[in-house]
Design a protein around this motif. Structure first.
Motif, PDB file in Angstrom:
ATOM      1  N   GLU A  77       0.831  -1.198   0.000  1.00  0.00           N
ATOM      2  CA  GLU A  77       0.000   0.000   0.000  1.00  0.00           C
ATOM      3  C   GLU A  77       0.871   1.254   0.000  1.00  0.00           C
ATOM      4  N   ASP A  78       0.312   2.331  -0.556  1.00  0.00           N
ATOM      5  CA  ASP A  78       0.949   3.637  -0.470  1.00  0.00           C
ATOM      6  C   ASP A  78       0.724   4.194   0.937  1.00  0.00           C
ATOM      7  N   GLY A  79       1.755   4.765   1.522  1.00  0.00           N
ATOM      8  CA  GLY A  79       1.651   5.247   2.889  1.00  0.00           C
ATOM      9  C   GLY A  79       0.673   6.377   3.078  1.00  0.00           C
ATOM     10  N   ASN A  80       0.350   7.111   2.004  1.00  0.00           N
ATOM     11  CA  ASN A  80      -0.550   8.262   2.108  1.00  0.00           C
ATOM     12  C   ASN A  80      -1.983   7.954   1.689  1.00  0.00           C
ATOM     13  N   VAL A  81      -2.162   7.088   0.672  1.00  0.00           N
ATOM     14  CA  VAL A  81      -3.511   6.912   0.110  1.00  0.00           C
ATOM     15  C   VAL A  81      -4.018   5.472   0.188  1.00  0.00           C
ATOM     16  N   GLY A  82      -3.192   4.544   0.635  1.00  0.00           N
ATOM     17  CA  GLY A  82      -3.653   3.168   0.768  1.00  0.00           C
ATOM     18  C   GLY A  82      -3.429   2.327  -0.462  1.00  0.00           C
ATOM     19  N   PRO A  83      -4.303   1.326  -0.733  1.00  0.00           N
ATOM     20  CA  PRO A  83      -4.072   0.360  -1.815  1.00  0.00           C
ATOM     21  C   PRO A  83      -4.334   0.901  -3.222  1.00  0.00           C
ATOM     22  N   ASN A  84      -5.039   2.016  -3.337  1.00  0.00           N
ATOM     23  CA  ASN A  84      -5.314   2.583  -4.665  1.00  0.00           C
ATOM     24  C   ASN A  84      -5.585   4.074  -4.526  1.00  0.00           C
ATOM     25  N   THR A  85      -5.565   4.759  -5.666  1.00  0.00           N
ATOM     26  CA  THR A  85      -5.807   6.200  -5.661  1.00  0.00           C
ATOM     27  C   THR A  85      -6.293   6.624  -7.038  1.00  0.00           C
ATOM     28  N   TYR A  86      -6.495   7.920  -7.227  1.00  0.00           N
ATOM     29  CA  TYR A  86      -6.916   8.439  -8.524  1.00  0.00           C
ATOM     30  C   TYR A  86      -6.191   9.745  -8.803  1.00  0.00           C
ATOM     31  N   TYR A  87      -6.098  10.063 -10.094  1.00  0.00           N
ATOM     32  CA  TYR A  87      -5.501  11.329 -10.518  1.00  0.00           C
ATOM     33  C   TYR A  87      -6.084  11.681 -11.874  1.00  0.00           C
ATOM     34  N   GLY A  88      -6.334  12.975 -12.109  1.00  0.00           N
ATOM     35  CA  GLY A  88      -6.888  13.382 -13.389  1.00  0.00           C
ATOM     36  C   GLY A  88      -6.475  14.786 -13.775  1.00  0.00           C
ATOM     37  N   GLU A  89      -6.700  15.109 -15.035  1.00  0.00           N
ATOM     38  CA  GLU A  89      -6.447  16.450 -15.559  1.00  0.00           C
ATOM     39  C   GLU A  89      -7.527  16.813 -16.573  1.00  0.00           C
ATOM     40  N   PHE A  90      -7.922  18.082 -16.552  1.00  0.00           N
ATOM     41  CA  PHE A  90      -8.834  18.630 -17.546  1.00  0.00           C
ATOM     42  C   PHE A  90      -8.121  19.789 -18.230  1.00  0.00           C
ATOM     43  N   SER A  91      -7.992  19.711 -19.566  1.00  0.00           N
ATOM     44  CA  SER A  91      -7.185  20.672 -20.315  1.00  0.00           C
ATOM     45  C   SER A  91      -7.970  21.259 -21.490  1.00  0.00           C
ATOM     46  N   PRO A  92      -8.741  22.323 -21.254  1.00  0.00           N
ATOM     47  CA  PRO A  92      -9.382  23.020 -22.370  1.00  0.00           C
ATOM     48  C   PRO A  92      -8.433  24.057 -22.979  1.00  0.00           C
ATOM     49  N   ARG A  93      -8.566  24.259 -24.292  1.00  0.00           N
ATOM     50  CA  ARG A  93      -7.785  25.295 -24.975  1.00  0.00           C
ATOM     51  C   ARG A  93      -8.724  26.097 -25.869  1.00  0.00           C
ATOM     52  N   LEU A  94      -8.517  27.416 -25.896  1.00  0.00           N
ATOM     53  CA  LEU A  94      -9.298  28.304 -26.739  1.00  0.00           C
ATOM     54  C   LEU A  94      -8.441  28.739 -27.921  1.00  0.00           C
ATOM     55  N   SER A  95      -8.978  28.574 -29.132  1.00  0.00           N
ATOM     56  CA  SER A  95      -8.256  28.856 -30.370  1.00  0.00           C
ATOM     57  C   SER A  95      -8.577  30.263 -30.854  1.00  0.00           C
ATOM     58  N   PHE A  96      -7.551  31.114 -30.970  1.00  0.00           N
ATOM     59  CA  PHE A  96      -7.774  32.466 -31.496  1.00  0.00           C
ATOM     60  C   PHE A  96      -8.138  32.417 -32.979  1.00  0.00           C
ATOM     61  N   GLY A  97      -7.599  31.443 -33.702  1.00  0.00           N
ATOM     62  CA  GLY A  97      -7.965  31.297 -35.103  1.00  0.00           C
ATOM     63  C   GLY A  97      -9.433  30.993 -35.275  1.00  0.00           C
ATOM     64  N   LYS A  98      -9.971  30.098 -34.415  1.00  0.00           N
ATOM     65  CA  LYS A  98     -11.382  29.754 -34.492  1.00  0.00           C
ATOM     66  C   LYS A  98     -12.265  30.892 -33.980  1.00  0.00           C
ATOM     67  N   ILE A  99     -11.879  31.515 -32.872  1.00  0.00           N
ATOM     68  CA  ILE A  99     -12.703  32.569 -32.271  1.00  0.00           C
ATOM     69  C   ILE A  99     -12.864  33.749 -33.221  1.00  0.00           C
ATOM     70  N   PHE A 100     -11.758  34.159 -33.858  1.00  0.00           N
ATOM     71  CA  PHE A 100     -11.792  35.319 -34.747  1.00  0.00           C
ATOM     72  C   PHE A 100     -11.981  34.943 -36.211  1.00  0.00           C
TER      73      PHE A 100
END
Length: 261
Positions: A77-100
């Motif tokens: 086990e991990d000493g901080n979170v136990g036998p399992n854990t989770y991690y994620g990322e959300f990455s939106p990007r805004l396009s100036f070419g599309k916007i204009f």
């Protein structure tokens, strides 16, 4: 600054969320599930299994990428979170070419964007990233993104105001009656940050996947079922400086099965 970053992230998320309410804004989307098994990891327990959900899309004013890892530790086990854990990322990007509605290409640059990332997981590890991004036209590549972020941490842990460079790429190589796909990313944090809680050290995380299109080879459908491996090199993992007493330089690979739907 942190309040500004949070507001920008919220604005980007709301704009990206508009696609869910107006289907005509969505240009394409792709979802996948990945299973990974590997060993020789550092900091966390040595042997890990990971199940990852990924979503990518492009819409009228930009694009989005989201992933969520569910990580299972085998044998210890991990000493901080136990036998399992989770991690994620959300990455939106805004396009100036599309916007204009303008062609902003010049030289190798196809488009100019404003990029955001929200990192989250179990424990004290939330971060907000914002900065300029460029889509590049590099011969042979399916796509090549170059994102520049300034990092801001949630809470008072070190890591505020440091810059991160994140290229993201995909390259396809025809092999017999199928293809090998090489894609992935690199996160290069170029600065250190120190406060009363300690020091966050510059680090480099290089994470490509090499995958054979088994579905295409077996005539089950192209770009659906892949097998291969993921290579994971991380110098000063989590911004923790490597030392003889505590190794944080990670150099390992995991077996991979990936299904797109």
């Amino acid at each position: 600054m942190k309040r500004t970053v949070n507001s920008l992230m919220l604005a980007g998320s709301l704009l990206a969320g508009g696609q869910a309410m107006a289907g005509d804004l969505l240009q394409w989307q792709n979802n996948s599930l990945t299973y990974l098994w590997g060993k020789n990891f550092k900091v966390n327990p040595e042997i890990q299994q990971t199940v990852t959900f990924e979503h990518a899309d492009a819409w009228k004013y930009g694009d989005n990428f989201f992933f969520l890892d569910r990580i299972f530790y085998n044998g210890k086990e991990d000493g901080n979170v136990g036998p399992n854990t989770y991690y994620g990322e959300f990455s939106p990007r805004l396009s100036f070419g599309k916007i204009f509605d303008k062609d902003l290409s010049f030289g190798p640059i196809k488009d100019v964007l404003l990029a955001f990332t929200y990192e989250f997981g179990e424990g004290d590890n939330e971060s907000y990233l914002v900065g300029p991004a460029f889509d590049l036209n590099i011969p042979g590549f399916d796509y090549f993104q170059l994102n520049f972020y300034q990092r801001q941490t949630e809470g008072n842990r070190p890591g505020d105001g440091v810059w991160q460079i994140t290229p993201v790429w995909s390259y396809t190589i025809p092999v017999g009656n199928s293809d090998v796909l090489i894609d992935g990313f690199m996160d290069w944090v170029v600065d250190n940050d120190k406060n009363a809680r300690g020091t966050y050290h510059a680090n480099l995380h290089f994470n490509p996947q090499v995958k054979y299109d088994l579905g295409k080879a077996m005539s089950w459908g192209a770009k659906q079922l892949y097998v291969g491996f993921e290579y994971d090199y991380w110098k000063n993992k989590y911004g923790i400086q490597d030392s003889g007493a505590f190794e944080t330089n990670q150099d390992t690979a995991s077996l991979l099965v990936k299904y797109h739907f």
